[in-house]
Each structure stands twice: as C-alpha cells, then as structure tokens.
Enzyme design. Structure first.
Site, PDB file in Angstrom:
ATOM      1  CE  LYS A 113      -3.010   2.326   4.174  1.00 55.91           C
ATOM      2  NZ  LYS A 113      -1.863   2.141   3.274  1.00 55.91           N
ATOM      3  CG  ASN A 114      -4.609   3.820   0.583  1.00 51.12           C
ATOM      4  OD1 ASN A 114      -3.541   3.803   1.196  1.00 51.12           O
ATOM      5  ND2 ASN A 114      -5.170   2.724   0.118  1.00 51.12           N
ATOM      6  NE  ARG A 129       4.907  -1.661  -2.372  1.00 50.18           N
ATOM      7  CZ  ARG A 129       5.264  -2.258  -3.495  1.00 50.18           C
ATOM      8  NH1 ARG A 129       5.546  -1.552  -4.558  1.00 50.18           N
ATOM      9  NH2 ARG A 129       5.367  -3.561  -3.549  1.00 50.18           N
ATOM     10  CB  CYS A 141       2.247  -4.731   0.957  1.00 50.56           C
ATOM     11  SG  CYS A 141       1.339  -4.341   2.456  1.00 50.56           S
ATOM     12  NE  ARG A 146       1.532  -0.896  -4.243  1.00 58.03           N
ATOM     13  CZ  ARG A 146       0.816  -0.605  -3.154  1.00 58.03           C
ATOM     14  NH1 ARG A 146       0.666   0.643  -2.790  1.00 58.03           N
ATOM     15  NH2 ARG A 146       0.258  -1.541  -2.437  1.00 58.03           N
ATOM     16  CG  LEU A 178       3.925   4.995 -14.610  1.00 59.10           C
ATOM     17  CD1 LEU A 178       2.628   4.374 -14.136  1.00 59.10           C
ATOM     18  CD2 LEU A 178       3.884   5.214 -16.117  1.00 59.10           C
ATOM     19  CG  ASP A 200      -6.136  -1.953  -1.698  1.00 58.50           C
ATOM     20  OD1 ASP A 200      -5.213  -2.655  -2.138  1.00 58.50           O
ATOM     21  OD2 ASP A 200      -5.983  -0.776  -1.335  1.00 58.50           O
ATOM     22  CB  ILE A 218      -4.316  -4.047  -9.734  1.00 56.69           C
ATOM     23  CG1 ILE A 218      -5.771  -3.784 -10.163  1.00 56.69           C
ATOM     24  CG2 ILE A 218      -3.602  -2.738  -9.399  1.00 56.69           C
ATOM     25  CD1 ILE A 218      -5.922  -2.950 -11.419  1.00 56.69           C
ATOM     26  NE  ARG A 267       2.139  -0.620   5.746  1.00 57.46           N
ATOM     27  CZ  ARG A 267       1.675  -0.962   4.537  1.00 57.46           C
ATOM     28  NH1 ARG A 267       1.463  -2.221   4.233  1.00 57.46           N
ATOM     29  NH2 ARG A 267       1.431  -0.025   3.628  1.00 57.46           N
TER      30      ARG A 267
END
Length: 426
Positions: free
Chosen positions: A22-23, A96, A120, A125, A129, A308, A330, A400
C-alpha cells in the site's frame, strides 16, 4: 461497524501470500498526475486507502480504473485533464498520504490545493518538510481553513537537506523535482523500499534520477514525462506481520511472494527470539524453535527496525520468556495498543518512548478496541494465542492497509471471522 471475532490456540500452518505494498502503491498512483499519458500499475492491493486514492484522483478529473482488464490487482490511471487540482478534505480525511499529491500537482499544473492530512492518530508527520522543500523550489504556499495552497509557474531545481528523515517528504519532493527546471539534490533522504519503488516508476516514465535508496538523491528535471507500466513491490509490513503470526502461534508458516531483502531487521530480531527462519528468493519460512526468548528493539528509519512493526513485535514479546524493551523513536503516540494488550493480560509498562514488556504471560480473550492500522494487527496476533474468543472493534483501521487479512489467516488455520460469518468459511 465491523468487528473481528478471534478464537485463539491454533498454530498457523501452510503458505500465505503477500499482497502489493500500500505504501508503494499510493505514491505511485500520485505519480500518474505528472503525465497526460496512461500509467498502469500492477500488484496494487485491494485495500481501503487505494479506493480513497482512486476517489481523490477521480475528483480532480483523472480516469482511474481499479481491477483493469482481467487482473484484479492492476490499476489504470490517465490524468489527461486535471480540471480540479484540489485534494478535498471529505475524501482525504482518513488517509495520511494526501500530502503526496501536493508535489506532483504543482509540478504539473502550477497550482495545488490540498487538505491537511488525516489518517491514524499515531503522532505528528509534519508537513512543514514538504512546504519548506517546495518553497526552496520556488513555490508560494499559503494555508487557510485547513488547506494548503501552492502556486508556481515552474518549479526550480534546489539543494535541499531534510531536517529529519521523512518518507512522504522525500517522495513528494522527488515527484515535484522530476518536472522542475534544472538539477535538484536532496540530502538526508529516506531510504525505504517504497522510495526506491516510486523512483523506479518515475524513471520508467522518463525521469532522470540517481541515488534513490541512498541518503542523497539527484534529479535532473525534464520538461515532460510519459506513460509507463510498473509492478508494485511486495508489502514488507504485511509480510512481517505474517512472520510474527507464525512465530507467536508456534506454527510452520511459509510467507510467499515477499522480498526477503526488505525484512532484514525483523528477521534478525526473530532469530534472536529463538525463531527458526529459512530465507528463499521470494519467500520466508518461519518455524517454532521452542520457547520464545525476550529481545529488545528500537524503531529506526530503514534499514532499521520499522515503526510499522513495533506493535506486532510487542504482541510477540508478551509470549517471550524474560523482559523485552521497546523504544519507539519515530512516532510519539504509537503505544495506543498497549492498554488493550494489558486488558488481555499482558504485563507492559511505559515510560516516555520506552515500553517494558515482561513475559511470558498467558493472554485471555477480551473485548478490545483497534486504534490504528498496525495496532489492529497487533491485537489480532495477541488474540491468536489468547484463551477464548476475543472481539476486536473498529477493524476498519485494519482494512485500510491489509488485503483480505482474515481470509488469508483463516486459510492457514486461524479461527477468525468478521461478525456474522461462520468459522471455516472463506
């Protein structure tokens, strides 16, 4: 609202297949914005975040077809006309990754209006940046009523050193730089496989990129990109979740269609816990090596132990003899699963970013609440070894990012169903 019912006690036996990441798929879908031509993506997982991204691109004027042709996991995207370059809040509020369209939109159309990201609630995050990088490339950015608006006639190449390593920031600015005028040099970049996967797609579209997967990336901007076909990487987090599922249940599980090179930190840690691991070219087999042993983890950017996988590893640590220390570096709010594990009998204490897990503790069934995507997975893992029947509420978080999660687990012996199903049915 969907619930899972999980009856613990079964070792997982057999082969389980990993879906596309997914990412990786989300930024690759966003990259299709950069060209008028057709982009075809293969191995795209059927998860809710992908459907959200489809709605987002469609709302901008793109043509998006999930399950293109006869292939369920193939997606066709054509952004010939982007009539409305806006990422609307009502679409992106659960995801996100909405900020990933900011760079490609301004690079392609000269204007972008993007709702601040949702998803989430695991901690900040910071999108600053992204903003700082785009401003360095010549964009003018304003913020009002929960939206960011960016404008630029054409972005200019820039030398950017990220204040902290950011995966989405690296991906967003990488996409923007492909159509910028001149050369861009990015330092302190994320090295995650998802960044490398996106770069591979962009290069196949005609981008000039060097160094993806390292701390420094060079991009020579081009005037136009073209269509391409690209296969999405296997999902390393899904693969890792299944490896822990096999280990925590004392099973013999072959995790197939994965990329073992992306799982190095987790495999090393599982071996320290006494788990037997056999690594193939595209699969990893996990087997019980007797009693699990405690081992410490500290989450870090890739190639370190992934944040994760922290929640899933914590579930495993409850079943390991001794004391395990978990340090989350993180995200500052990623221990929301701890109270639910404690409700099931786990012995866990938290001090700041450090969690101390004392095992081995027998887990009991309970009614528990899923708070985010990976927390949901950790509670399923705990339920697989708990005594009795555990009910997990709000599993939409899990939907998700995991494709047919309960069906895959049921196929290797887990007793898991959505509320209303019958055990044994697929």
């Amino acid at each position: 609202m969907d619930k899972f019912v999980v009856r613990g006690g079964n070792p997982l036996l057999g082969t389980i297949k990993v879906s596309g990441a997914k990412n990786s798929a989300l930024p690759c879908m966003a990259a299709a914005i950069l060209t008028e031509d057709e982009v075809i993506l293969e191995n795209v997982p059927q998860v809710n975040d992908i459907e959200t991204e489809r709605k987002l691109l469609t709302s901008m004027g793109a043509e998006v077809e999930l399950g293109y042709g006869r292939a369920q996991h193939r997606t066709r995207i054509k952004c010939a006309i982007l009539s409305d370059p806006v990422a609307k809040y009502e679409i992106v509020k659960t995801m996100r990754a909405s900020s990933l369209v900011l760079g490609p939109l301004i690079a392609r159309t000269g204007i972008a209006r993007v709702a601040m990201p949702g998803g989430c609630a695991i901690g900040g995050r910071p999108i600053d940046l992204h903003i700082n990088g785009l401003e360095a490339m010549g964009a003018t950015i304003t913020q009002d009523h929960g939206y960011l608006e960016a404008r630029a006639d054409r972005l200019k190449g820039a030398h950017i050193v990220f204040d902290k390593i950011t995966v989405t920031g690296t991906e967003d600015l990488l996409m923007a730089a492909t159509l910028a005028e001149g050369e861009s040099i990015f330092e302190n970049c994320a090295r995650e496989p998802e960044v490398t996967d996106l770069a591979a797609l962009l290069i196949s579209m005609g981008a000039k990129i060097e160094g993806a997967g390292t701390g420094t990336i060079r991009i020579q901007g081009v005037s136009k990109l073209h269509g391409a076909r690209h296969r999405i990487n296997p999902d390393r987090i899904e693969a890792g979740t299944f490896l822990i599922a096999g280990a925590i249940t004392g099973g013999d599980l072959n995790v197939d269609c994965c990329e073992p090179k992306h799982l190095g930190a987790l495999i090393t840690k599982l071996e320290q816990c006494g788990v037997k691991i056999d690594v193939g070219t595209d699969h990893v087999r996990v087997r019980s090596g007797g009693e699990l042993k405690a081992a410490d983890i500290t989450t870090e950017e890739y190639p370190g132990f992934p944040t994760d996988m922290q929640a899933q590893y914590m579930a495993l640590a409850t079943q390991a003899e001794g004391t395990s220390t978990v340090i989350e570096n993180i995200f500052e709010n990623r221990y929301m699963h701890v109270q639910e594990l404690i409700r099931m009998g786990a012995n866990i204490t938290i001090s700041g970013r450090t969690a101390t897990v004392r095992g081995k503790t027998p887990l009991q069934s309970a009614a528990v609440m899923c708070s985010d995507l990976r927390a949901s997975a950790s509670l399923v893992l705990a339920a697989l070894v708990a005594d009795g029947e555990t009910i997990l509420d709000r599993v939409y978080h899990l939907d998700r990012g995991y494709e047919h999660f309960e069906e895959k687990l049921r196929g290797v012996g887990a007793q898991i169903r959505r509320m209303g199903d019958v055990f044994g049915k697929k």
